[in-house]
Design a protein around this motif. Structure first.
Motif, PDB file in Angstrom:
ATOM      1  N   UNK A 133       0.831  -1.204   0.000  1.00  0.00           N
ATOM      2  CA  UNK A 133       0.000   0.000   0.000  1.00  0.00           C
ATOM      3  C   UNK A 133       0.870   1.261   0.000  1.00  0.00           C
ATOM      4  N   UNK A 134       1.971   1.245   0.756  1.00  0.00           N
ATOM      5  CA  UNK A 134       2.874   2.410   0.777  1.00  0.00           C
ATOM      6  C   UNK A 134       3.442   2.677  -0.611  1.00  0.00           C
ATOM      7  N   UNK A 135       3.752   1.605  -1.340  1.00  0.00           N
ATOM      8  CA  UNK A 135       4.289   1.772  -2.701  1.00  0.00           C
ATOM      9  C   UNK A 135       3.237   2.335  -3.651  1.00  0.00           C
ATOM     10  N   UNK A 136       1.983   1.969  -3.455  1.00  0.00           N
ATOM     11  CA  UNK A 136       0.911   2.339  -4.381  1.00  0.00           C
ATOM     12  C   UNK A 136       0.159   3.614  -3.997  1.00  0.00           C
ATOM     13  N   UNK A 137       0.333   4.084  -2.780  1.00  0.00           N
ATOM     14  CA  UNK A 137      -0.464   5.219  -2.289  1.00  0.00           C
ATOM     15  C   UNK A 137      -0.215   6.474  -3.113  1.00  0.00           C
ATOM     16  N   UNK A 138      -1.320   7.092  -3.528  1.00  0.00           N
ATOM     17  CA  UNK A 138      -1.250   8.319  -4.319  1.00  0.00           C
ATOM     18  C   UNK A 138      -1.997   9.448  -3.626  1.00  0.00           C
ATOM     19  N   UNK A 139      -3.150   9.140  -3.065  1.00  0.00           N
ATOM     20  CA  UNK A 139      -4.032  10.172  -2.499  1.00  0.00           C
ATOM     21  C   UNK A 139      -3.914  10.204  -0.975  1.00  0.00           C
ATOM     22  N   UNK A 140      -4.377  11.291  -0.370  1.00  0.00           N
ATOM     23  CA  UNK A 140      -4.426  11.329   1.097  1.00  0.00           C
ATOM     24  C   UNK A 140      -5.292  10.198   1.682  1.00  0.00           C
ATOM     25  N   UNK A 141      -6.372   9.825   1.005  1.00  0.00           N
ATOM     26  CA  UNK A 141      -7.203   8.710   1.471  1.00  0.00           C
ATOM     27  C   UNK A 141      -6.417   7.402   1.479  1.00  0.00           C
ATOM     28  N   UNK A 142      -5.551   7.222   0.495  1.00  0.00           N
ATOM     29  CA  UNK A 142      -4.693   6.041   0.472  1.00  0.00           C
ATOM     30  C   UNK A 142      -3.759   6.050   1.692  1.00  0.00           C
TER      31      UNK A 142
END
Length: 160
Positions: free
Chosen positions: A96-105
């Motif tokens: 998830x850390x690698x893929x997170x783009x948005x603040x919600x992520x």
């Protein structure tokens, strides 16, 4: 001398079709036989609430804050291995850390981290509480990377 107001007596009884109201009233020990009858049923007087599962709060102005729903965990604990869940949540969190783009992520990553800490501590209800907050993105990514215990736990948490 002021005139006394007439007395009113209201009696609500349930009778079988075979009984008469007068017979039932006499059996109850009343000396007067009722003069006026109302036949019918009372379906509902006031608010009515029905729940077929765990409820944190119900009814007007009901509130529940920071509730832990242990009943949900009790129904799922046999299918969720907490040490395996903690291990898979660590893998999911890294993905998830690698893929997170948005603040919600970013928020979802934090919820998964909190769920991991709860699972490592043996707190299944706490883990489910945070996995519910992690949401659909976490569930989709868990399925994508093949962490099946985590995906099952998130799925159960979201469904409650």
């Amino acid at each position: 001398m002021p005139r006394e107001a007439p007395r009113a007596r209201i009696i609500i009884i349930e009778v079988n079709e075979a009984d008469s109201v007068a017979d039932v009233v006499r059996e109850l020990g009343f000396s007067e036989v009722p003069r006026n009858y109302f036949y019918g049923g009372v379906n509902n007087m006031g608010d009515q609430y029905n729940a077929n599962g765990q409820v944190g709060a119900m009814g007007p102005n009901a509130q529940a804050h920071n509730a832990t729903f242990a009943q949900v965990w009790a129904s799922q604990s046999g299918s969720i291995d907490l040490p395996a869940l903690a291990s898979e949540l660590e893998l999911l969190r890294a993905a998830m850390r690698r893929e997170a783009i948005t603040p919600d992520h970013d928020l979802a990553v934090g919820y998964v981290a909190q769920a991991q800490v709860e699972a490592e501590g043996g707190n299944g209800p706490g883990a489910l509480e945070f996995l519910k907050k992690a949401g659909q993105w976490a569930l989709g990514l868990a399925k994508q990377i093949g962490v099946h215990v985590a995906a099952l736990a998130i799925s159960h948490a979201i469904a409650t």
